[in-house]
Design an enzyme around this catalytic site. Structure first.
Site, PDB file in Angstrom:
ATOM      1  N   TYR A 221       0.838  -1.204   0.000  1.00 21.35           N
ATOM      2  CA  TYR A 221       0.000   0.000   0.000  1.00 21.35           C
ATOM      3  C   TYR A 221       0.876   1.259   0.000  1.00 21.35           C
ATOM      4  O   TYR A 221       0.652   2.194  -0.776  1.00 21.35           O
ATOM      5  CB  TYR A 221      -0.915  -0.007   1.225  1.00 21.35           C
ATOM      6  CG  TYR A 221      -1.762   1.231   1.363  1.00 21.35           C
ATOM      7  CD1 TYR A 221      -2.925   1.394   0.610  1.00 21.35           C
ATOM      8  CD2 TYR A 221      -1.401   2.251   2.248  1.00 21.35           C
ATOM      9  CE1 TYR A 221      -3.702   2.533   0.737  1.00 21.35           C
ATOM     10  CE2 TYR A 221      -2.173   3.390   2.386  1.00 21.35           C
ATOM     11  CZ  TYR A 221      -3.320   3.532   1.629  1.00 21.35           C
ATOM     12  OH  TYR A 221      -4.082   4.667   1.756  1.00 21.35           O
ATOM     13  N   LYS A 225       1.289   4.222  -2.828  1.00 17.87           N
ATOM     14  CA  LYS A 225       1.154   5.640  -2.515  1.00 17.87           C
ATOM     15  C   LYS A 225       2.394   6.420  -2.952  1.00 17.87           C
ATOM     16  O   LYS A 225       2.296   7.564  -3.400  1.00 17.87           O
ATOM     17  CB  LYS A 225       0.888   5.831  -1.016  1.00 17.87           C
ATOM     18  CG  LYS A 225      -0.540   5.501  -0.611  1.00 17.87           C
ATOM     19  CD  LYS A 225      -1.515   6.452  -1.301  1.00 17.87           C
ATOM     20  CE  LYS A 225      -2.946   6.184  -0.979  1.00 17.87           C
ATOM     21  NZ  LYS A 225      -3.867   7.133  -1.639  1.00 17.87           N
TER      22      LYS A 225
END
Length: 365
Positions: A221, A225
């Protein structure tokens, strides 16, 4: 057509997405002046929360629609972009004043892949937003349009004199990302020689390599990002030099950690914590430290909408500005690596199957 522009919010049914829609409805200067396109994966089964919020749209005279976009499918993104571009071109809807790339995907106990063959976190958080943005540039308001990327401390950020959270800082042993990036191989998300394919294809920090390790999913994740922040910086630089698009601004906001459904693919303790405990703690956390790690969706939605429309404090063209909530912040060192950013951009063109003529950005290659 009386509206001044169109506002697009991806992931409108999620905790933050729904709060953004609610904030738009609550502001008279926005609800009547802008047409809303709120995207969800499924307009029937995946839109219950935002549909409840939109029940009072009529009372504030807010024209809007729900649009199905499955960010796990590049074909779905292309279909949606064609539809929007066609309607802006024929005057059915006004040009896009704000494109808010809010949708996200996170998982800790699973490791999912898209039908396009990519890691789900990589595609939903980054690649599909990359494609959608480049396809929709032709429909942006060329004088006042803003493209807004949602960042995260899980990529890394620096607030001089206040906070450091960086994968490249060996002294960061107690920060929120310390355990995620402690292994030497993960202290850089993209090591030299630069290889983006392992991340894109789910080989990097995979569940297979780290069975049962919750940090593996958090790293994926955070890496997605980082890709979004690299896109934000690269696109802002390219747009600034484009004679037709130079008045469009590309901004980014870290909304902080909030009570949301993003953690539903985690262990049950984490899910219960985010679902029931954090909503009680978040208001106090915001009161004590408005731009701290923990925030309410209401506060973060206000920050996101401000970044999309504010001119009083951000100016008319806040291109390249990164915000931690309501404060100007700085991205981490790896996000500033020009060679890594260019490599990711070029590789992403291949992953997204972008070809000449798909985007009006002159320096698209």
């Amino acid at each position: 057509m009386n509206q001044q522009g169109t506002v697009i919010v991806t992931g409108a049914n999620g905790g933050l997405g729904n709060a953004i829609v609610s904030h738009i409805l609550d502001r008279q200067d926005l609800n009547t002046n802008y047409y809303g396109i709120y995207t969800v994966r499924d307009t029937v089964r995946g839109a219950r929360t935002v549909l409840r919020t939109l029940e009072w749209a009529k009372s504030v005279k807010h024209s809007h629609e729900l649009l199905a976009i499955d960010l796990g499918s590049l074909d779905s993104v292309r279909r949606a972009a064609r539809d929007i571009n066609s309607r802006v071109a024929n005057g059915t809807i006004p040009p896009i004043r704000a494109l808010i790339l809010n949708a996200g995907w996170g998982e800790q106990t699973t490791h999912s892949f898209t039908n396009d063959g990519f890691d789900m976190s990589f595609q939903v958080n980054y690649l599909s937003h990359f494609l959608l943005t480049l396809l929709l540039l032709q429909s942006m308001d060329k004088k006042h349009g803003r493209i807004e990327v949602l960042g995260s401390w899980t990529h890394e950020y620096l607030i001089p004199g206040v906070s450091t959270c960086s994968t490249t800082d060996p002294n960061n042993k107690k920060g929120p990302s310390a355990s995620m990036y402690t292994p030497k191989r993960y202290q850089q998300i993209f090591n030299y020689p630069i290889n983006t394919e392992d991340l894109a294809k789910g080989k990097w920090s995979s569940e297979r390599e780290h069975p049962g390790d919750l940090n593996a999913g958090l790293r994926r994740y955070g890496a997605a990002k980082l890709c979004e922040i690299m896109m934000f910086r690269e696109l802002s630089n390219r747009i600034e030099k484009d004679p037709e698009l130079s008045a469009i601004s590309v901004v980014a906001v870290d909304p902080g950690a909030m009570p949301s459904e993003l953690n539903r693919r985690s262990i049950w303790v984490m899910f219960l914590l985010m679902k029931f405990v954090l909503p009680l703690l978040a208001p106090l956390a915001v009161w004590l430290q408005p731009n701290g790690t923990i925030r309410t969706t209401t506060k973060s939605a206000r920050d996101v909408v401000r970044a999309a429309f504010d001119t009083a404090t951000l100016g008319d063209h806040p291109n390249g500005i990164y915000l931690n909530g309501s404060e100007i912040a700085d991205v981490g060192p790896e996000a500033k690596d020009a060679e890594k950013s260019r490599t990711l951009w070029h590789d992403s063109l291949v992953y997204a199957r972008l070809e000449k003529g798909d985007t009006i950005l002159k320096a698209w290659e």
